[in-house]
Design a protein around this motif. Structure first.
Motif, PDB file in Angstrom:
ATOM      1  N   ARG A   1       0.837  -1.201   0.000  1.00 51.32           N
ATOM      2  CA  ARG A   1       0.000   0.000   0.000  1.00 51.32           C
ATOM      3  C   ARG A   1       0.871   1.250   0.000  1.00 51.32           C
ATOM      4  O   ARG A   1       2.079   1.188   0.276  1.00 51.32           O
ATOM      5  CB  ARG A   1      -0.947   0.010   1.201  1.00 51.32           C
ATOM      6  CG  ARG A   1      -0.250   0.029   2.555  1.00 51.32           C
ATOM      7  CD  ARG A   1      -1.254   0.007   3.693  1.00 51.32           C
ATOM      8  NE  ARG A   1      -0.622  -0.084   5.000  1.00 51.32           N
ATOM      9  CZ  ARG A   1      -0.202   0.953   5.703  1.00 51.32           C
ATOM     10  NH1 ARG A   1      -0.356   2.190   5.229  1.00 51.32           N
ATOM     11  NH2 ARG A   1       0.359   0.780   6.897  1.00 51.32           N
ATOM     12  N   ARG A   2       0.242   2.365  -0.311  1.00 51.86           N
ATOM     13  CA  ARG A   2       0.904   3.660  -0.261  1.00 51.86           C
ATOM     14  C   ARG A   2       0.858   4.219   1.160  1.00 51.86           C
ATOM     15  O   ARG A   2       0.063   3.767   1.984  1.00 51.86           O
ATOM     16  CB  ARG A   2       0.230   4.633  -1.222  1.00 51.86           C
ATOM     17  CG  ARG A   2       0.357   4.262  -2.692  1.00 51.86           C
ATOM     18  CD  ARG A   2       1.783   4.219  -3.151  1.00 51.86           C
ATOM     19  NE  ARG A   2       1.874   3.995  -4.608  1.00 51.86           N
ATOM     20  CZ  ARG A   2       2.957   3.569  -5.214  1.00 51.86           C
ATOM     21  NH1 ARG A   2       4.064   3.302  -4.517  1.00 51.86           N
ATOM     22  NH2 ARG A   2       2.969   3.381  -6.518  1.00 51.86           N
TER      23      ARG A   2
ATOM     24  N   ARG B   1      -3.733   3.741   0.612  1.00 55.00           N
ATOM     25  CA  ARG B   1      -4.309   3.164  -0.599  1.00 55.00           C
ATOM     26  C   ARG B   1      -3.646   1.823  -0.908  1.00 55.00           C
ATOM     27  O   ARG B   1      -2.431   1.732  -1.035  1.00 55.00           O
ATOM     28  CB  ARG B   1      -4.135   4.116  -1.786  1.00 55.00           C
ATOM     29  CG  ARG B   1      -4.744   3.590  -3.083  1.00 55.00           C
ATOM     30  CD  ARG B   1      -4.813   4.696  -4.126  1.00 55.00           C
ATOM     31  NE  ARG B   1      -3.485   5.141  -4.526  1.00 55.00           N
ATOM     32  CZ  ARG B   1      -2.833   4.647  -5.602  1.00 55.00           C
ATOM     33  NH1 ARG B   1      -3.386   3.702  -6.337  1.00 55.00           N
ATOM     34  NH2 ARG B   1      -1.634   5.109  -5.903  1.00 55.00           N
ATOM     35  N   LYS B   2      -4.469   0.796  -1.054  1.00 60.06           N
ATOM     36  CA  LYS B   2      -3.955  -0.539  -1.333  1.00 60.06           C
ATOM     37  C   LYS B   2      -3.619  -0.693  -2.818  1.00 60.06           C
ATOM     38  O   LYS B   2      -4.421  -0.328  -3.679  1.00 60.06           O
ATOM     39  CB  LYS B   2      -4.981  -1.590  -0.915  1.00 60.06           C
ATOM     40  CG  LYS B   2      -5.232  -1.629   0.593  1.00 60.06           C
ATOM     41  CD  LYS B   2      -6.243  -2.715   0.942  1.00 60.06           C
ATOM     42  CE  LYS B   2      -6.486  -2.764   2.453  1.00 60.06           C
ATOM     43  NZ  LYS B   2      -7.489  -3.802   2.820  1.00 60.06           N
ATOM     44  N   LEU B   3      -2.451  -1.237  -3.089  1.00 54.88           N
ATOM     45  CA  LEU B   3      -2.026  -1.488  -4.464  1.00 54.88           C
ATOM     46  C   LEU B   3      -2.355  -2.910  -4.897  1.00 54.88           C
ATOM     47  O   LEU B   3      -2.954  -3.128  -5.933  1.00 54.88           O
ATOM     48  CB  LEU B   3      -0.528  -1.218  -4.611  1.00 54.88           C
ATOM     49  CG  LEU B   3      -0.092   0.239  -4.397  1.00 54.88           C
ATOM     50  CD1 LEU B   3       1.411   0.363  -4.575  1.00 54.88           C
ATOM     51  CD2 LEU B   3      -0.823   1.171  -5.353  1.00 54.88           C
ATOM     52  N   PHE B   4      -1.946  -3.876  -4.106  1.00 55.28           N
ATOM     53  CA  PHE B   4      -2.264  -5.268  -4.429  1.00 55.28           C
ATOM     54  C   PHE B   4      -1.878  -6.150  -3.247  1.00 55.28           C
ATOM     55  O   PHE B   4      -1.201  -5.720  -2.302  1.00 55.28           O
ATOM     56  CB  PHE B   4      -1.536  -5.742  -5.691  1.00 55.28           C
ATOM     57  CG  PHE B   4      -0.040  -5.826  -5.561  1.00 55.28           C
ATOM     58  CD1 PHE B   4       0.582  -7.000  -5.161  1.00 55.28           C
ATOM     59  CD2 PHE B   4       0.752  -4.725  -5.826  1.00 55.28           C
ATOM     60  CE1 PHE B   4       1.956  -7.075  -5.033  1.00 55.28           C
ATOM     61  CE2 PHE B   4       2.132  -4.789  -5.708  1.00 55.28           C
ATOM     62  CZ  PHE B   4       2.738  -5.966  -5.302  1.00 55.28           C
TER      63      PHE B   4
ATOM     64  N   PRO C   1      -0.753  -4.862 -10.502  1.00 50.89           N
ATOM     65  CA  PRO C   1      -1.966  -4.035 -10.543  1.00 50.89           C
ATOM     66  C   PRO C   1      -1.695  -2.593 -10.119  1.00 50.89           C
ATOM     67  O   PRO C   1      -0.734  -2.291  -9.408  1.00 50.89           O
ATOM     68  CB  PRO C   1      -2.892  -4.734  -9.535  1.00 50.89           C
ATOM     69  CG  PRO C   1      -2.363  -6.122  -9.404  1.00 50.89           C
ATOM     70  CD  PRO C   1      -0.890  -6.012  -9.597  1.00 50.89           C
ATOM     71  N   ASN C   2      -2.571  -1.698 -10.574  1.00 44.83           N
ATOM     72  CA  ASN C   2      -2.580  -0.296 -10.165  1.00 44.83           C
ATOM     73  C   ASN C   2      -1.270   0.434 -10.459  1.00 44.83           C
ATOM     74  O   ASN C   2      -0.872   1.342  -9.732  1.00 44.83           O
ATOM     75  CB  ASN C   2      -2.914  -0.177  -8.673  1.00 44.83           C
ATOM     76  CG  ASN C   2      -4.293  -0.707  -8.351  1.00 44.83           C
ATOM     77  OD1 ASN C   2      -5.272  -0.337  -9.005  1.00 44.83           O
ATOM     78  ND2 ASN C   2      -4.389  -1.569  -7.347  1.00 44.83           N
ATOM     79  N   GLY C   3      -0.596   0.005 -11.534  1.00 47.32           N
ATOM     80  CA  GLY C   3       0.644   0.665 -11.921  1.00 47.32           C
ATOM     81  C   GLY C   3       1.741   0.569 -10.896  1.00 47.32           C
ATOM     82  O   GLY C   3       2.631   1.427 -10.834  1.00 47.32           O
ATOM     83  N   ALA C   4       1.703  -0.511 -10.073  1.00 47.93           N
ATOM     84  CA  ALA C   4       2.664  -0.632  -8.973  1.00 47.93           C
ATOM     85  C   ALA C   4       4.053  -1.008  -9.439  1.00 47.93           C
ATOM     86  O   ALA C   4       5.032  -0.755  -8.729  1.00 47.93           O
ATOM     87  CB  ALA C   4       2.166  -1.665  -7.958  1.00 47.93           C
TER      88      ALA C   4
END
Length: 311
Positions: A196-197, A201-204, A267-270
């Motif tokens: 997470r950030r 905010r969770k990324l994956f 996911p999510n551009g991580a």
């Protein structure tokens, strides 16, 4: 979060319901069976240093060394286990933090051996935190689960948007040269990662779960013909991820491959993840090193030094 609270969270995992008996020798999580390690890196006088170190046996780090000739500014710490491997009832906690602009490499002294168990289980909880513009290579050596072993691991990562983390796990199917029943002879191997950030905010998240007598582990689309596996994540900004992806395609030789690998987007551009499977540990290590080299060159403008002769 306090160590005991983190351990209690792992204790509640549903895959551990059948492994709650106490060892006959020393109770689970007794003194001497709880290993804790805290590493903090920061920039001091223009140089990244290990400014915070706390250790409790059987986990140990002695000091940061600067032996990487290709990246001499990189402090390198090797995690040492003075217990000779992970035993039933062991509880480990590792916390790694990098302040703004710091860089570091954390590895392990040797393979992580999870010994055979007849009661309870062993667990490990890791937290990795990277501030803006930090760079960390956290690459433990192979984990080798012995026949009848039970191990659960949870890794929680908090990373700023412009920081880069190279982290992952390398696994063997067991001591395949020791006994035929050692291959996937484990009782339980559970390894979870969440990212997470700093704002929450969770990324994956992902989880590798292998349980006793799981026949799917030997299927052709999983580990048939191979005994070593790696899952290496590069969490990095999208522009760096694009450059790395352009250099690291799929390696899938048609005839009797020693190793196969591929790089996919997270996911999510991580960032990216490398998956590799091979016949022996050195086959997979070669694929990991190729990915690692691309990451360091594209993110830090440095390459990797020559590999040690004994590796």
């Amino acid at each position: 979060m306090a160590l005991h609270e983190q351990l209690r969270q792992l204790d509640g995992a549903k895959e551990l319901r059948g492994f709650q008996t106490e060892p006959a020798q020393m109770r689970a999580a007794a003194p001497g069976k709880i290993g804790e390690l805290r590493l903090g890196f920061s920039v001091r006088h223009g140089r990244s240093v290990l400014h915070d170190l706390y250790r409790m046996a059987p986990l140990l780090v002695q000091q940061a060394l600067y032996w990487d000739e290709a990246m001499p500014e990189l402090p390198i710490c090797a995690i040492i286990s003075v217990g000779g491997g992970i035993l039933q009832g062991d509880r480990y906690k590792i916390d790694i933090r990098l302040e703004e602009g710091a860089c570091a490499q954390v590895n392990t002294q040797s393979a992580n051996r999870i010994h055979r168990m007849d009661a309870n289980y062993a667990s490990q909880h890791q937290t990795v935190t990277l501030a803006p513009n930090a760079y960390l290579e956290y690459l433990p050596d192979f984990t080798i689960p012995y026949r009848g072993s039970r191990f659960i691991s949870q890794t929680d990562i908090v990373i700023a948007g412009d920081a880069t983390l190279l982290y992952g796990e390398m696994l063997m199917t067991g001591r395949k040269h020791h006994h035929a029943d050692e291959r996937f002879g484990l009782d339980l191997l559970s390894m979870a990662v969440s990212v997470r950030r700093p704002d929450g905010r969770k990324l994956f998240a992902e989880k590798i779960l292998i349980e006793k007598d799981d026949v799917t582990a030997g299927h052709a689309a999983v580990m048939k013909g191979f005994d070593a596996f790696a899952s290496i994540m590069c969490i990095t900004p999208p522009d760096a991820a694009a450059r790395i992806k352009a250099r690291c395609g799929t390696n899938f030789p048609a005839d009797a491959p020693r190793a196969i690998s591929g790089v996919s987007r997270l996911p999510n551009g991580a960032g990216l993840v490398l998956r590799a499977a091979g016949v022996e540990s050195y086959d997979v290590r070669r694929e990991v090193r190729r990915f690692w080299k691309a990451v360091r060159e594209e993110v830090r403008g440095r390459t990797l030094p020559e590999e040690f002769l004994w590796r």
